[in-house]
Design a protein around this motif. Structure first.
Motif, PDB file in Angstrom:
ATOM      1  N   ALA A  88       1.709  10.283  13.859  1.00 20.81           N
ATOM      2  CA  ALA A  88       1.835  10.200  12.407  1.00 20.81           C
ATOM      3  C   ALA A  88       0.548  10.528  11.671  1.00 20.81           C
ATOM      4  CB  ALA A  88       2.307   8.796  12.016  1.00 20.81           C
ATOM      5  N   HIS A  89      -0.438  11.106  12.357  1.00 18.93           N
ATOM      6  CA  HIS A  89      -1.707  11.370  11.680  1.00 18.93           C
ATOM      7  C   HIS A  89      -1.600  12.486  10.651  1.00 18.93           C
ATOM      8  CE1 HIS A  89      -5.718  13.205  11.128  1.00 18.93           C
ATOM      9  NE2 HIS A  89      -6.065  11.949  11.039  1.00 18.93           N
TER      10      HIS A  89
ATOM     11  N   VAL B 291       7.079  11.456   9.816  1.00 19.55           N
ATOM     12  CA  VAL B 291       6.854  10.806  11.097  1.00 19.55           C
ATOM     13  C   VAL B 291       6.385   9.401  10.801  1.00 19.55           C
ATOM     14  CG1 VAL B 291       5.455  10.733  13.186  1.00 19.55           C
ATOM     15  CG2 VAL B 291       6.328  12.911  12.359  1.00 19.55           C
ATOM     16  N   THR B 292       7.009   8.435  11.429  1.00 21.20           N
ATOM     17  CA  THR B 292       6.606   7.050  11.257  1.00 21.20           C
ATOM     18  C   THR B 292       6.290   6.461  12.618  1.00 21.20           C
ATOM     19  OG1 THR B 292       7.279   4.875  10.425  1.00 21.20           O
ATOM     20  CG2 THR B 292       9.006   6.286  11.320  1.00 21.20           C
ATOM     21  N   ALA B 293       5.204   5.724  12.710  1.00 27.37           N
ATOM     22  CA  ALA B 293       4.778   5.136  13.973  1.00 27.37           C
ATOM     23  C   ALA B 293       4.667   3.629  13.827  1.00 27.37           C
ATOM     24  CB  ALA B 293       3.437   5.717  14.420  1.00 27.37           C
ATOM     25  N   GLY B 294       5.252   2.898  14.762  1.00 25.64           N
ATOM     26  CA  GLY B 294       5.186   1.448  14.774  1.00 25.64           C
ATOM     27  C   GLY B 294       5.499   0.942  16.161  1.00 25.64           C
ATOM     28  N   HIS B 295       5.869  -0.315  16.294  1.00 23.03           N
ATOM     29  CA  HIS B 295       6.193  -0.881  17.604  1.00 23.03           C
ATOM     30  C   HIS B 295       7.679  -0.720  17.898  1.00 23.03           C
ATOM     31  CE1 HIS B 295       2.697  -2.949  19.407  1.00 23.03           C
ATOM     32  NE2 HIS B 295       2.208  -2.783  18.195  1.00 23.03           N
TER      33      HIS B 295
ATOM     34  N   GLY C 295       0.810  -1.207   0.000  1.00 16.97           N
ATOM     35  CA  GLY C 295       0.000   0.000   0.000  1.00 16.97           C
ATOM     36  C   GLY C 295       0.841   1.253   0.000  1.00 16.97           C
ATOM     37  N   VAL C 296       0.263   2.344  -0.504  1.00 13.99           N
ATOM     38  CA  VAL C 296       0.864   3.671  -0.439  1.00 13.99           C
ATOM     39  C   VAL C 296       0.075   4.464   0.585  1.00 13.99           C
ATOM     40  CG1 VAL C 296       1.332   5.804  -1.693  1.00 13.99           C
ATOM     41  CG2 VAL C 296       1.638   3.607  -2.837  1.00 13.99           C
ATOM     42  N   VAL C 297       0.716   4.863   1.684  1.00 10.84           N
ATOM     43  CA  VAL C 297       0.003   5.493   2.783  1.00 10.84           C
ATOM     44  C   VAL C 297       0.096   7.014   2.763  1.00 10.84           C
ATOM     45  CG1 VAL C 297       0.131   3.487   4.288  1.00 10.84           C
ATOM     46  CG2 VAL C 297       1.993   5.169   4.328  1.00 10.84           C
TER      47      VAL C 297
ATOM     48  N   ALA D  77       0.677  -2.442  11.689  1.00  9.48           N
ATOM     49  CA  ALA D  77       0.031  -1.162  11.954  1.00  9.48           C
ATOM     50  C   ALA D  77       0.944   0.034  11.704  1.00  9.48           C
ATOM     51  CB  ALA D  77      -0.484  -1.120  13.390  1.00  9.48           C
ATOM     52  N   THR D  78       2.140  -0.197  11.161  1.00 12.12           N
ATOM     53  CA  THR D  78       3.056   0.895  10.906  1.00 12.12           C
ATOM     54  C   THR D  78       2.418   1.933   9.979  1.00 12.12           C
ATOM     55  OG1 THR D  78       4.960  -0.544  11.146  1.00 12.12           O
ATOM     56  CG2 THR D  78       5.312   1.508   9.975  1.00 12.12           C
ATOM     57  N   SER D  79       2.604   3.211  10.301  1.00  8.92           N
ATOM     58  CA  SER D  79       2.084   4.280   9.451  1.00  8.92           C
ATOM     59  C   SER D  79       3.170   5.322   9.243  1.00  8.92           C
ATOM     60  CB  SER D  79       0.838   4.914  10.075  1.00  8.92           C
ATOM     61  OG  SER D  79       1.154   5.471  11.343  1.00  8.92           O
ATOM     62  N   GLN D  80       3.015   6.102   8.168  1.00 11.19           N
ATOM     63  CA  GLN D  80       3.948   7.174   7.862  1.00 11.19           C
ATOM     64  C   GLN D  80       3.182   8.398   7.384  1.00 11.19           C
ATOM     65  OE1 GLN D  80       7.575   6.114   5.474  1.00 11.19           O
ATOM     66  NE2 GLN D  80       6.468   4.204   5.165  1.00 11.19           N
TER      67      GLN D  80
END
Length: 476
Positions: free
Chosen positions: A279-280, A243-247, A165-167, A222-225
């Motif tokens: 990262a929203h 900003v990237t969010a993950g575990h 996917g392209v986020v 659930a990683t997002s950027q």
């Protein structure tokens, strides 16, 4: 099959054309060709910015969550609901086909990639993976829809990613060669590829390969950027903030702020500036008027006084000091009505014409129905002097604040009427669930004002009953 051509007619003549099977639309009049690249989101080159509203969860050609885009063309007074295009994957020239849960158009970006005087639109796309046709696998791409004298055309190219996917998407001239580059934040597709970014340099009028940079964080579904491009150090090259969010070892979704500086060779190495970021949404603008762009984001902290809306100021060496404001900051309005994340959605623009960028932020609170706070830029940085707080209960704003309206969940700042002051488009995707609504507030010498407010929704755009959730995702 798509052998027909995409034809548009004069809105003034009140002639309609069906685009992508999504109903009758009135398209904009042709504009004279320009001799220099168009500003972003000016798809027909008439000098007016056009508004794109994404409905990736919307119904396209009768298929739930297929996704579609609504383009509202600009005019002397701003966006004109009567001059619009509705695009799906069944629209002429767009590759693929409408399918249930395709979520087409999740993220968009704009630039005049082929430098012909008409802005173009980059759109994320997901299609079934031909290598795994029976396993439900998908593969992502970015489709460039080229602009022309009558707006977005049936001329397209596809940029392959080989990812799930392209986020997010961002545009910048990272090597300063006057040709736009496109960055796609991507999700992994298999064990060989990790989340990261693909840089498509000098897209132009053809498909080009992307160069991958892998995120150096533990991979997780659930990683997002989130991406944003601007010149943070004032050297003339666009830089990339993300900003990237993950575990992480110290807890989940503890977003990491990174920056990559532009240079003659393009984007440089990743520099990590710290964790604790959301990262929203990201936005950029010159808040203190020093000629260097600043990065605005939402920051988390166990110490609530250090959490909230944060401005990371540009310096000669990149992003420097951080200023944080929240509902407890003296002078911030609406503190008695706190209902969500202060800084959840963001838009930056010079609303009062003083050549310093101001910041609008939406609160995602469900109880009140959402709100928007506007803070002014100043030489010393973001200030609460003259701050404003707007909800659907504000005098002059149509409707009323209701639970889950989401007023302010989507924001966009641009000079709609070309008076030298940015205007603010506020989306309420939960209004008249699940239709959504758009509110255009005007900029003035005193900043954003309710005077001259215009508003419109799915009934005005011919997209009623399609779960548009209008206003959740806006471009520019």
């Amino acid at each position: 099959m798509k052998k027909r051509s995409l034809t548009a007619f004069s809105a003034a003549a009140a002639i309609s054309v069906a685009l992508g099977g999504l109903g009758a639309v009135a398209a904009p009049a042709a504009a004279a060709p320009l001799v220099k690249p168009a500003k972003r989101s000016d798809f027909n080159g008439d000098g007016h910015i056009d508004l794109v509203a994404g409905s990736s969860w919307g119904t396209g050609d009768g298929k739930e969550k297929a996704g579609f885009l609504t383009v509202v063309y600009g005019g002397p007074a701003g966006p004109r609901p009567s001059a619009r295009q509705v695009l799906t994957q069944d629209s002429p020239g767009i590759p693929g086909s409408v399918r249930k849960e395709g979520y087409w158009g999740w993220t968009t970006a704009s630039a005049d990639f082929d430098r012909d005087g008409y802005a173009d639109l980059a759109v994320s796309s997901q299609d079934p993976d031909p290598a795994s046709p029976t396993q439900g696998a998908v593969i992502a791409s970015v489709v460039i829809i080229y602009g022309g004298p009558r707006g977005l055309s049936d001329r397209t190219v596809t940029l392959a990613t080989n990812d799930y996917g392209v986020v997010d998407l961002a545009v910048g001239d990272f090597d300063r060669n006057k040709s736009p580059d496109l960055v796609a934040a991507v999700r992994y597709n298999n064990a060989r590829l990790h989340d990261g970014q693909l840089v498509f340099a000098n897209v132009g009028a053809r498909a080009v390969p992307g160069v991958r940079t892998t995120l150096k964080i533990p991979r997780h579904p659930a990683t997002s950027q989130t991406l944003a491009s601007a010149d943070f150090n004032g050297d003339g090259y666009h830089d990339l903030g993300l900003v990237t969010a993950g575990h992480y070892k110290d807890g989940p979704y503890n977003g990491e702020l990174q920056v990559r500086l532009g240079s003659r060779k393009g984007l440089g190495a990743v520099k990590i500036l710290g964790r604790g970021w959301d990262a929203h949404d990201l936005a950029t603008g010159d808040v203190n008027g020093d000629g260097k762009a600043d990065l605005v984001a939402l920051k988390y902290s166990k110490n609530k006084k250090k959490a909230g809306l944060a401005v990371h100021y540009g310096t000669k060496t990149g992003l420097g000091r951080v200023q944080t404001l929240n509902r407890d900051t003296r002078g911030v309005p609406g503190k008695n009505h706190w209902t969500g994340d202060f800084g959840y959605s963001l838009a930056v623009g010079d609303f009062n014409g003083d050549r310093k960028a101001d910041v609008a932020t939406g609160d995602n609170g469900a109880t009140l129905g959402g709100s928007v706070t506007i803070l002014n830029g100043a030489k010393s940085g973001l200030t609460t002097r003259g701050a404003k707080w707007i909800t659907q209960n504000t005098a002059g704003v149509p409707g009323a604040s209701e639970q889950h309206d989401g007023f302010g969940n989507g924001l966009s700042a641009f000079d709609a009427n070309r008076d030298g002051k940015a205007d603010l488009t506020v989306g309420a995707p939960g209004e008249n669930t699940p239709e959504g609504w758009l509110y255009l507030f005007r900029g003035s010498r005193t900043g954003i004002t309710v005077k001259g407010l215009t508003h419109f929704g799915p009934p005005n755009l011919g997209i009623g009953g399609r779960n548009a959730q209008l206003g959740g995702r806006l471009l520019p």
